[in-house]
Scaffold this active site. Sequence first.
Site, PDB file in Angstrom:
ATOM      1  N   ARG A 129       0.661  -1.364  -0.021  1.00 48.76           N
ATOM      2  CA  ARG A 129       0.162   0.104   0.104  1.00 48.76           C
ATOM      3  C   ARG A 129       0.803   1.336   0.110  1.00 48.76           C
ATOM      4  NH1 ARG A 129      -5.055  -2.405   3.764  1.00 48.76           N
ATOM      5  NH2 ARG A 129      -6.138  -2.940   2.064  1.00 48.76           N
ATOM      6  N   LYS A 152     -21.559 -15.410   2.277  1.00 50.29           N
ATOM      7  CA  LYS A 152     -22.645 -15.335   2.431  1.00 50.29           C
ATOM      8  C   LYS A 152     -23.411 -14.424   1.478  1.00 50.29           C
ATOM      9  CE  LYS A 152     -22.499 -14.718   7.413  1.00 50.29           C
ATOM     10  NZ  LYS A 152     -22.612 -13.821   8.624  1.00 50.29           N
ATOM     11  N   GLY A 200      -9.820  -8.220  -1.104  1.00 49.74           N
ATOM     12  CA  GLY A 200      -9.629  -9.202  -0.156  1.00 49.74           C
ATOM     13  C   GLY A 200      -9.179 -10.462  -0.638  1.00 49.74           C
TER      14      GLY A 200
END
Length: 390
Positions: free
Chosen positions: A37, A199, A347
């Site tokens: 980053r 989910k 992610g």
Amino acid sequence: MSKLSIRDLDLDNKRVFIRVDFNVPMNDRSEIDDDTRIRAALPTIRYALDHGAKVILASHLGRPKDKPEEKYSLKPVTKRLSELLGKPVKFAADIVGPEAQSQSSALGKGEVLLLENLRFDPGEKKGDPSFSKRLSDLADVYVNDAFGTAHREDASMVGMALNFKQRAAGFLIEKELQFLGKLLKDPDRPYIAVLGGAKISDKIEVIRSLLAKVDRLLIGGAMTYTFMKAQGQDIGSSLCENDKLDLANEVFASGKILLPKDHIVAAAPQEGITSKIIPTGKSFGGWKGLDIGPRTQLEYVEILKTAKTVFWNGPMGFFEVEDFAVGTSTIACTLASISATTIIGGGDSVSAVEKNNVADKITHISTGGGASLEFLTGKELPGIAVLTDK
Ligand code: AMP
């Protein structure tokens, strides 16, 4: 791009505030585990320095509880940043206090000042107007390059920005808007999305908006089993959101969703445990679906080969355990080998392309997981909305 860019600003001899994302992983000894980053922010920082700016950098790190916590200090970043830039980096431990104020006014052309973790002040997360004002008083020009936080209304993202006449994007945000914006506007077709993870409920808004844009949506991961159960199929003891079955059927009715045709099932997600391949429609024998099966992998690869645009978010299985990471790795390597525009949103999918050493073969890897999914729902992110329109 419809938003003002750092390229559009006069930076010469100005104190340029750049909201960066230095939320880097650190170990117990406060050493930086991965400086990706920091490196990613260098083009914007270097551009500002090359154009005569006095650069003030600010970021959050981790989740301190509204007060200073040594382990979340940005101080260790000054050393790494200074090595990468090849010049000293000053540090203001009090964020907006007297030290920061005197350092920012004394800053010379080509010099760099990093503020301490913005989240050490409770005003940052609250978007507090007085904290925003004190931040903006440090600088003459505002630039935001922290896409990963663009879905938050933190003081450094929105409140302080409003105190400047011109609010511009850095190169990282510019690139995100270019690639993610094209997915919303006019993606080259066929446009295929691959969605995995745990989910349906976490991703329902993005599923709905993807369905309005894509030609096909390939599903993997645990969310598969909520769809399958909704269709009355056996899923053994697989993860399932029993209160989301109607929702699953509602989005499935779009006709664009493709579910896995077979599954790697096992009693538990453990390395070396006995597993079986079970086709959809057959009994799971009480076991859990933990990865997409070989037939599904083949089918998904063939479909992806026909795509002109691919968006991918979320693992195809319990990929933290090597035995159930094959489906996820297959998608990562396929995206790297096809000639389509390939975009990865955040992610676990980013870890998967990195683990398979194919990150450099992906067209665009988003720097913001949550932010990229929210962007794709079509909602304007607060940190982007506040930037000046061109
Ligand atoms: P998400 O944050 O929603 O993208 O979900 C990522 C998590 O889903 C990862 O930690 C995976 O281990 C988990 N996951 C993916 N597939 C499965 C599965 N079949 N069973 C249980 N967990 C899964």
